[in-house]
Enzyme design. Sequence first.
Site, PDB file in Angstrom:
ATOM      1  N   ALA A 107      -4.162 -11.083  16.830  1.00  9.22           N
ATOM      2  CA  ALA A 107      -5.405 -10.363  16.531  1.00  9.22           C
ATOM      3  C   ALA A 107      -5.160  -9.270  15.500  1.00  9.22           C
ATOM      4  O   ALA A 107      -5.973  -9.073  14.584  1.00  9.22           O
ATOM      5  CB  ALA A 107      -6.000  -9.775  17.805  1.00  9.22           C
ATOM      6  N   GLU A 125     -15.112   3.752  -1.016  1.00  7.93           N
ATOM      7  CA  GLU A 125     -15.223   4.524   0.223  1.00  7.93           C
ATOM      8  C   GLU A 125     -13.842   4.852   0.791  1.00  7.93           C
ATOM      9  O   GLU A 125     -13.639   5.936   1.342  1.00  7.93           O
ATOM     10  CB  GLU A 125     -16.063   3.741   1.235  1.00  7.93           C
ATOM     11  CG  GLU A 125     -17.522   3.657   0.827  1.00  7.93           C
ATOM     12  CD  GLU A 125     -18.283   2.497   1.421  1.00  7.93           C
ATOM     13  OE1 GLU A 125     -19.504   2.439   1.175  1.00  7.93           O
ATOM     14  OE2 GLU A 125     -17.681   1.651   2.110  1.00  7.93           O
ATOM     15  N   SER A 185     -26.854  -3.199   3.908  1.00 12.57           N
ATOM     16  CA  SER A 185     -26.749  -2.115   2.943  1.00 12.57           C
ATOM     17  C   SER A 185     -27.381  -0.839   3.488  1.00 12.57           C
ATOM     18  O   SER A 185     -26.843   0.264   3.316  1.00 12.57           O
ATOM     19  CB  SER A 185     -27.420  -2.523   1.631  1.00 12.57           C
ATOM     20  OG  SER A 185     -27.348  -1.498   0.684  1.00 12.57           O
ATOM     21  N   GLU A 218     -19.156  -0.497   6.508  1.00  9.85           N
ATOM     22  CA  GLU A 218     -18.939  -1.249   5.265  1.00  9.85           C
ATOM     23  C   GLU A 218     -18.226  -2.565   5.545  1.00  9.85           C
ATOM     24  O   GLU A 218     -18.561  -3.602   4.946  1.00  9.85           O
ATOM     25  CB  GLU A 218     -18.150  -0.427   4.256  1.00  9.85           C
ATOM     26  CG  GLU A 218     -17.970  -1.117   2.917  1.00  9.85           C
ATOM     27  CD  GLU A 218     -19.286  -1.384   2.198  1.00  9.85           C
ATOM     28  OE1 GLU A 218     -19.498  -2.554   1.769  1.00  9.85           O
ATOM     29  OE2 GLU A 218     -20.098  -0.464   2.054  1.00  9.85           O
ATOM     30  N   GLU A 246     -22.464 -10.152   4.382  1.00 12.28           N
ATOM     31  CA  GLU A 246     -22.659 -10.686   3.032  1.00 12.28           C
ATOM     32  C   GLU A 246     -21.821 -11.937   2.794  1.00 12.28           C
ATOM     33  O   GLU A 246     -22.304 -12.908   2.214  1.00 12.28           O
ATOM     34  CB  GLU A 246     -22.331  -9.622   1.990  1.00 12.28           C
ATOM     35  CG  GLU A 246     -23.363  -8.516   1.932  1.00 12.28           C
ATOM     36  CD  GLU A 246     -23.074  -7.497   0.847  1.00 12.28           C
ATOM     37  OE1 GLU A 246     -22.002  -7.563   0.213  1.00 12.28           O
ATOM     38  OE2 GLU A 246     -23.939  -6.633   0.634  1.00 12.28           O
ATOM     39  N   LEU A 251     -19.687  22.648   8.341  1.00  8.29           N
ATOM     40  CA  LEU A 251     -19.140  23.535   7.305  1.00  8.29           C
ATOM     41  C   LEU A 251     -20.051  24.715   6.977  1.00  8.29           C
ATOM     42  O   LEU A 251     -19.613  25.664   6.345  1.00  8.29           O
ATOM     43  CB  LEU A 251     -18.816  22.741   6.048  1.00  8.29           C
ATOM     44  CG  LEU A 251     -17.681  21.726   6.203  1.00  8.29           C
ATOM     45  CD1 LEU A 251     -17.481  20.950   4.915  1.00  8.29           C
ATOM     46  CD2 LEU A 251     -16.385  22.412   6.643  1.00  8.29           C
TER      47      LEU A 251
END
Length: 119
Positions: A15, A36, A100, A71, A78, A118
């Site tokens: 795996a 990314e 998307s 992603e 896709e 922040l």
Amino acid sequence: MAASGHTGFKRIVKAAGYSWHGLCSTFRHESAFRQELAVSAVLVPLALWLGDDAASRALMIGSVFLVLIVELLNSAVEAAIDRFGGERHQLSARAKDMGSAAVLVSILNAAVIWLLLLI
């Protein structure tokens, strides 16, 4: 017994190999994932430096990893859709658009977490 005939430690090793192959394939074929990943390489150390405590660091790093996870899933959708041919179909387009959109929502999630922690 597992369907592949592998059980226990051997199944875990197999795996892990499939997972590594998936990461490498996504890196090789998906420019968005590479981008990314490059941003993640900057943000993860930045989160370790800027985070006030373990919880804030975990939230910041987790939100970055979530973008990569989404992603990967989007790329899988896709690839599966593209496997069935080049003709344009309304449902295929909808599935790709939804994938998307999921990436966009994960990026917005990361941005909100970073801004809240922040500010």
